[in-house]
Design a protein around this motif. Structure first.
Motif, mmCIF file in Angstrom:
data_model
loop_
_atom_site.group_PDB
_atom_site.id
_atom_site.type_symbol
_atom_site.label_atom_id
_atom_site.label_comp_id
_atom_site.label_asym_id
_atom_site.label_seq_id
_atom_site.Cartn_x
_atom_site.Cartn_y
_atom_site.Cartn_z
ATOM 1 N N SER A 172 -3.894 -6.582 -0.384
ATOM 2 C CA SER A 172 -3.739 -5.169 -0.730
ATOM 3 C C SER A 172 -4.761 -4.771 -1.798
ATOM 4 C CB SER A 172 -2.311 -4.862 -1.183
ATOM 5 O OG SER A 172 -2.055 -5.459 -2.427
ATOM 6 N N THR A 232 -7.723 -3.628 -0.137
ATOM 7 C CA THR A 232 -7.564 -2.494 0.780
ATOM 8 C C THR A 232 -6.786 -1.344 0.158
ATOM 9 O OG1 THR A 232 -5.622 -3.596 1.722
ATOM 10 C CG2 THR A 232 -7.704 -3.872 2.889
ATOM 11 N N GLY A 233 -6.855 -1.199 -1.158
ATOM 12 C CA GLY A 233 -6.315 0.043 -1.693
ATOM 13 C C GLY A 233 -5.372 -0.037 -2.874
ATOM 14 N N TRP A 234 -4.687 -1.175 -3.124
ATOM 15 C CA TRP A 234 -3.793 -1.193 -4.275
ATOM 16 C C TRP A 234 -3.778 -2.569 -4.923
ATOM 17 C CZ3 TRP A 234 -1.798 2.217 -7.437
ATOM 18 C CH2 TRP A 234 -0.827 1.803 -8.354
ATOM 19 N N ARG A 240 0.832 -1.210 0.000
ATOM 20 C CA ARG A 240 0.000 0.000 0.000
ATOM 21 C C ARG A 240 0.863 1.255 0.000
ATOM 22 N NH1 ARG A 240 -3.407 -3.264 3.327
ATOM 23 N NH2 ARG A 240 -2.285 -2.546 5.161
ATOM 24 N N ARG A 283 3.000 0.941 -3.714
ATOM 25 C CA ARG A 283 2.103 0.802 -4.874
ATOM 26 C C ARG A 283 2.835 0.262 -6.116
ATOM 27 N NH1 ARG A 283 1.412 6.033 -3.317
ATOM 28 N NH2 ARG A 283 1.817 6.850 -5.400
#
Ligand code: ZN
Length: 286
Positions: free
Chosen positions: A161, A164-166, A126, A129
């Motif tokens: 991940s 949760t965001g990437w 995260r 990235r």
């Protein structure tokens, strides 16, 4: 971190030295090209066998600390500044070879909870990235428990991940095509009398050997061959280098491959029959 370069590569490895042997040329190339290269190493290799007699007294935690310094020296050779230990130094220890009582040590990586270990890695994902993740296949390349576990943790962290965001666009496994390995071993056997080594390894001793058609990406690291050899040499407790060959503690000579090979297992393949760039097809955005 908001000011990261547009191309970001994450590699997950079991022990200090695995990164240089498997991906040294790739890491040096992308670092030289200005990509952000992150290495996460899962253990300090506290159960590795030590080659130089003058360092043979190093075992356990003392060996781990020594190998941490070797790793730092290797990363300096490759031009990689972002290298980390999974969960922080000493969180997971080397599990030893498969089948040994060491595998039962509750502190060892083989005994780690995969979700918990993956959560540590997902944090790094995260933050950084990465567009590209490189790790081992599900056999860990050659069956070492820490390599198998590194594979499981890397693949799970990519899933975590993504939730949760990437989402990492491309995931590769380290591979080597059998014909290339056979050819380089044939050369090695001819050259052997002129090397400091007395015996060659077998083709199947090389981790990740697969039929040619499994290879989807070929990274030509010829220009970074010297950096790869220097990084391998920095892991002096584990590797003896006499370019273009090396031995591990088993003293069986192997070729140093300066072209490195990969199989894309998640994501879309870039244009062309075979990718020559792990970032092929990736749009260079945040
Ligand atoms: Zn290893």
């Amino acid at each position: 971190m908001t000011d990261l370069p547009s191309r970001r590569l994450l590699l997950v490895h079991a022990h200090p030295d695995d990164e240089s042997i498997n991906n040294g040329a790739t890491m040096a190339r992308y670092a030289a090209e200005g990509a952000h290269v992150t290495l996460v190493t899962c253990t300090l290799g506290e159960r590795g066998e030590v080659i130089p007699p003058e360092l043979a007294h190093l075992t356990g935690a003392a060996l781990g600390q020594h190998r941490r310094r070797e790793l730092a020296a290797a990363m300096a050779e490759l031009g990689v500044q972002d290298f980390r230990l999974l969960g922080g130094a000493g969180r997971y220890s080397d599990s030893g070879m498969m089948g040994l009582p060491d595998n039962d040590d509750p502190a060892c990586f083989w005994q780690a909870d995969v979700d918990e270990a993956a959560a540590h890695l997902a944090e790094v994902i995260r933050e950084v990235r990465p567009q590209v993740l490189v790790t081992y296949d599900d056999h860990g390349g050659y069956g070492h428990p820490d390599h198998i576990q590194a594979h499981r943790v890397a693949m799970r962290a990519a899933e975590l991940s993504a939730k949760t965001g990437w989402t990492i666009p491309k995931v590769y496994w380290n591979r080597v095509p059998r014909p290339v390995v056979e050819e380089s071993f044939a050369r090695l056997r001819e050259d052997l009398p002129g090397t400091p080594f007395s015996k060659a390894a077998e083709v199947d001793d090389v981790p990740g050997v697969v039929p040619e058609e499994r290879i989807t990406a070929v990274v030509d690291g010829t220009a970074h061959a010297a950096a790869k050899a220097a990084a391998m040499r920095a892991h002096a407790t584990q590797i003896t280098v006499a370019e273009p060959y090396f031995v591990l503690s088993n003293e069986l000579a192997q070729p140093i491959l300066t072209t490195e090979y990969y199989e894309l297992v998640r994501g879309e393949r870039g244009p062309g029959a075979r990718e020559t760039d792990l970032f092929a097809g990736i749009e260079e955005t945040s």
